[in-house]
Design an enzyme around this catalytic site. Structure first.
Site, PDB file in Angstrom:
ATOM      1  N   CYS A  95       0.502  76.814 -32.784  1.00  0.00           N
ATOM      2  CA  CYS A  95      -0.759  75.527 -32.633  1.00  0.00           C
ATOM      3  C   CYS A  95      -0.327  74.295 -32.986  1.00  0.00           C
ATOM      4  O   CYS A  95       0.439  74.418 -34.429  1.00  0.00           O
ATOM      5  CB  CYS A  95      -2.069  76.354 -33.164  1.00  0.00           C
ATOM      6  SG  CYS A  95      -2.516  75.679 -34.746  1.00  0.00           S
ATOM      7  N   HIS A 120      -3.603  80.115 -40.625  1.00  0.00           N
ATOM      8  CA  HIS A 120      -3.963  80.042 -39.412  1.00  0.00           C
ATOM      9  C   HIS A 120      -5.337  80.787 -39.128  1.00  0.00           C
ATOM     10  O   HIS A 120      -5.234  82.184 -39.204  1.00  0.00           O
ATOM     11  CB  HIS A 120      -2.999  80.417 -37.966  1.00  0.00           C
ATOM     12  CG  HIS A 120      -3.626  80.046 -36.873  1.00  0.00           C
ATOM     13  ND1 HIS A 120      -3.567  79.019 -36.111  1.00  0.00           N
ATOM     14  CD2 HIS A 120      -4.298  80.886 -35.954  1.00  0.00           C
ATOM     15  CE1 HIS A 120      -4.263  79.022 -34.858  1.00  0.00           C
ATOM     16  NE2 HIS A 120      -4.657  80.128 -34.858  1.00  0.00           N
ATOM     17  N   GLY A 162     -17.644  72.187 -28.564  1.00  0.00           N
ATOM     18  CA  GLY A 162     -16.757  71.215 -28.436  1.00  0.00           C
ATOM     19  C   GLY A 162     -15.404  71.421 -29.196  1.00  0.00           C
ATOM     20  O   GLY A 162     -14.803  70.441 -29.071  1.00  0.00           O
ATOM     21  N   HIS A 215      -7.603  75.785 -34.256  1.00  0.00           N
ATOM     22  CA  HIS A 215      -7.226  76.192 -35.841  1.00  0.00           C
ATOM     23  C   HIS A 215      -8.525  75.687 -36.527  1.00  0.00           C
ATOM     24  O   HIS A 215      -8.597  74.394 -36.364  1.00  0.00           O
ATOM     25  CB  HIS A 215      -6.094  75.644 -35.926  1.00  0.00           C
ATOM     26  CG  HIS A 215      -5.394  75.837 -37.345  1.00  0.00           C
ATOM     27  ND1 HIS A 215      -4.137  76.302 -37.787  1.00  0.00           N
ATOM     28  CD2 HIS A 215      -5.869  75.659 -38.670  1.00  0.00           C
ATOM     29  CE1 HIS A 215      -4.012  76.348 -38.933  1.00  0.00           C
ATOM     30  NE2 HIS A 215      -4.993  75.833 -39.574  1.00  0.00           N
ATOM     31  N   HIS A 256     -10.947  73.496 -38.328  1.00  0.00           N
ATOM     32  CA  HIS A 256     -10.928  72.357 -39.014  1.00  0.00           C
ATOM     33  C   HIS A 256     -12.172  71.874 -39.268  1.00  0.00           C
ATOM     34  O   HIS A 256     -13.019  71.892 -38.389  1.00  0.00           O
ATOM     35  CB  HIS A 256      -9.988  71.176 -38.110  1.00  0.00           C
ATOM     36  CG  HIS A 256     -10.438  71.426 -36.877  1.00  0.00           C
ATOM     37  ND1 HIS A 256     -10.118  72.194 -35.793  1.00  0.00           N
ATOM     38  CD2 HIS A 256     -11.011  70.378 -36.184  1.00  0.00           C
ATOM     39  CE1 HIS A 256     -10.553  71.707 -34.746  1.00  0.00           C
ATOM     40  NE2 HIS A 256     -11.295  70.600 -34.706  1.00  0.00           N
ATOM     41  N   HIS A 261     -14.412  68.203 -40.040  1.00  0.00           N
ATOM     42  CA  HIS A 261     -14.076  66.844 -39.852  1.00  0.00           C
ATOM     43  C   HIS A 261     -15.013  66.139 -40.825  1.00  0.00           C
ATOM     44  O   HIS A 261     -15.911  66.585 -41.103  1.00  0.00           O
ATOM     45  CB  HIS A 261     -14.773  66.430 -38.547  1.00  0.00           C
ATOM     46  CG  HIS A 261     -14.179  66.900 -37.271  1.00  0.00           C
ATOM     47  ND1 HIS A 261     -13.530  65.983 -36.245  1.00  0.00           N
ATOM     48  CD2 HIS A 261     -14.099  68.045 -36.597  1.00  0.00           C
ATOM     49  CE1 HIS A 261     -13.107  66.671 -35.415  1.00  0.00           C
ATOM     50  NE2 HIS A 261     -13.608  67.783 -35.279  1.00  0.00           N
TER      51      HIS A 261
END
Ligand code: AMP
Ligand code: ZN
Length: 112
Positions: free
Chosen positions: A3, A45, A92, A97, A99, A101
């Site tokens: 990825c 991962h 969305g 992997h 994450h 924001h």
């Protein structure tokens, strides 16, 4: 296929790293939606929140702690910010992997 975020972790793909230790990496979003838009990821991962196991809870807490520290470093701690994790198709999520924001530096109104 490896990825894209694993490639960033392995330095096989370029990124603007703002934090790194043994378990967590943070880098600037390539397509920011605000003056501060950083992605915080585990180096191991994990595809999605759907795949989190009980033994991953410390790591997930650490992602939030690193985001909090970076909010301070990038000067948005006092003005406020948003921490967001997308999950799956309706959430969305584009990169499989996990994450987090970290988004700040302007007034954020939308929840979607
Ligand atoms: P999400 O929709 O939550 O899966 O978010 C994926 C995010 O990754 C998007 O905001 C993209 O702009 C960002 N992104 C994709 N590729 C890269 C990259 N190579 N470096 C930095 N950010 C990226
Ligand atoms: Zn990965």
């Amino acid at each position: 296929m490896v990825c894209i975020f694993c490639k960033i972790i392995n330095k096989e793909s370029p990124s603007d790293v703002v934090f790194e230790d043994e378990t967590v990496l943070a880098f600037k979003n390539i397509n920011p939606i605000a003056p501060v838009h950083i992605l915080v990821i585990p180096k191991r991962h994990i595809s999605s929140v759907v795949d989190i196991k009980i033994e991953d809870t410390d790591l997930m807490g650490k992602l939030i702690f690193v985001a909090k520290k970076l909010a301070c470093d990038f000067g948005v701690s006092q003005t406020g910010y948003k921490i967001l994790i997308r999950v799956g198709k309706d959430g969305g999520q584009e990169i499989q992997h996990i994450h987090l924001h970290l988004i700040g530096g302007k007034k954020l109104t939308s929840l979607s």
